[in-house]
Design an enzyme around this catalytic site. Structure first.
Site, PDB file in Angstrom:
ATOM      1  N   ASP A   1     180.770  26.157 -43.026  1.00 10.23           N
ATOM      2  CA  ASP A   1     179.649  26.274 -42.099  1.00 10.23           C
ATOM      3  C   ASP A   1     180.182  26.609 -40.702  1.00 10.23           C
ATOM      4  O   ASP A   1     180.809  25.766 -40.051  1.00 10.23           O
ATOM      5  CB  ASP A   1     178.869  24.956 -42.049  1.00 10.23           C
TER       6      ASP A   1
ATOM      7  N   ASP B   1     170.864  26.134 -49.933  1.00  7.23           N
ATOM      8  CA  ASP B   1     171.679  25.377 -48.986  1.00  7.23           C
ATOM      9  C   ASP B   1     170.826  24.366 -48.224  1.00  7.23           C
ATOM     10  O   ASP B   1     169.930  24.748 -47.468  1.00  7.23           O
ATOM     11  CB  ASP B   1     172.335  26.355 -47.996  1.00  7.23           C
TER      12      ASP B   1
HETATM   13  C1  DX5 Z   1     173.799  23.205 -42.227  1.00  7.34           C
HETATM   14  C2  DX5 Z   1     174.616  23.872 -43.280  1.00  7.34           C
HETATM   15  C3  DX5 Z   1     174.575  23.291 -44.639  1.00  7.34           C
HETATM   16  C4  DX5 Z   1     174.951  21.807 -44.679  1.00  7.34           C
HETATM   17  C5  DX5 Z   1     174.329  21.153 -45.898  1.00  7.34           C
HETATM   18  O1  DX5 Z   1     172.493  23.572 -42.227  1.00  7.34           O
HETATM   19  O2  DX5 Z   1     174.324  25.235 -43.402  1.00  7.34           O
HETATM   20  O3  DX5 Z   1     175.483  24.035 -45.455  1.00  7.34           O
HETATM   21  O4  DX5 Z   1     176.358  21.648 -44.695  1.00  7.34           O
HETATM   22  O5  DX5 Z   1     174.423  19.770 -45.787  1.00  7.34           O
HETATM   23  P1  DX5 Z   1     173.476  18.781 -46.640  1.00  7.34           P
HETATM   24  O6  DX5 Z   1     173.778  19.068 -48.093  1.00  7.34           O
HETATM   25  O7  DX5 Z   1     173.869  17.416 -46.199  1.00  7.34           O
HETATM   26  O8  DX5 Z   1     172.053  19.140 -46.299  1.00  7.34           O
HETATM   27 ZN    ZN Z   2     175.644  26.243 -44.937  1.00  9.58          ZN
END
Ligand code: DX5
Ligand code: ZN
Length: 212
Positions: A37, A169
């Protein structure tokens, strides 16, 4: 037709090189896809991998999810770091040009849709991409609330481009993953559920087992 394998992609939010390495150590021995990310503190209200990070050799697919205002700039400098680069529709002015550049450098490209973006906004762009990433949270952080209604986009995307890979995601847990699976997703990003687990491998295996 052979059935495509479904993967869990642990996601890494890191503020510095040490945190990146520590998080990679938690998942690199079993993940087949690692999701980085990248956040610039401008397109989203958080910063992650917003420095000149170094990756070790990894035996898996590395994808870079660019939550940055100027993806062209990041790509020009960093495209070598990932196998698949995921660009937000909401940020990029010249998607065909960017895709052409990445293809020339043998990279795959994903198109990311924020919750407010409709499939009809991007239908004429799908042909340029290897993958679509559907956000099921508002991007920026681990642990944001799961926005289930976005899963309807998966069917629409697959109607428009048969066989394209669709990744989801945000907010994926042992409770929510079945909705994304039933909606037809191929890859499932997991941030907090895997990365913050006491035993990340067990959490990963639990999610993977729910995809069968
Ligand atoms: C933030 C990122 C995601 C995040 C997901 O929006 O793009 O990839 O790491 O985290 P969780 O699974 O905790 O929502
Ligand atoms: Zn992400």
């Amino acid at each position: 037709m052979t059935k495509r394998l479904k993967h869990i992609a642990p996601s890494i939010i890191a503020k510095n090189q040490g945190e990146l390495e520590e998080k990679l150590d938690r998942v690199k021995d079993f993940a087949k896809v690692i999701h980085l990310d990248v956040m610039d503190g401008n397109f989203v209200q958080n910063e992650s991998l917003n420095f000149d990070f170094i990756l070790p050799e990894l035996p898996c697919r590395v994808e870079a999810h660019l939550m940055v205002r100027y993806p062209e700039k990041w790509i020009a400098k960093n495209y070598r770091k990932a196998d698949l680069i995921q660009v937000h529709y909401e940020t990029c002015k010249s998607l065909p040009k960017l895709c052409k550049f990445l293809k020339q450098h043998k990279k795959q490209v994903g198109l990311v849709l924020n919750p407010e973006t409709k499939v009809s906004d991007v239908s004429d762009k799908l042909k340029y991409f290897d993958q679509v990433l559907v956000m099921t949270v508002n991007p920026g952080f681990y642990g944001s609330p799961f926005l289930k209604e976005n899963l309807d986009k998966i069917y629409e995307i697959k109607q428009l481009r048969k066989g394209i890979e669709v990744e989801v995601d945000g907010g994926i847990t042992d409770k929510t993953i079945k909705y994304a699976r039933d909606a037809g997703a191929d890859v499932f990003v997991s941030g907090s559920y895997v990365m913050k687990a006491e035993n990340p491998e067990e959490a990963f295996n639990k999610l993977q087992s729910l995809l069968k």
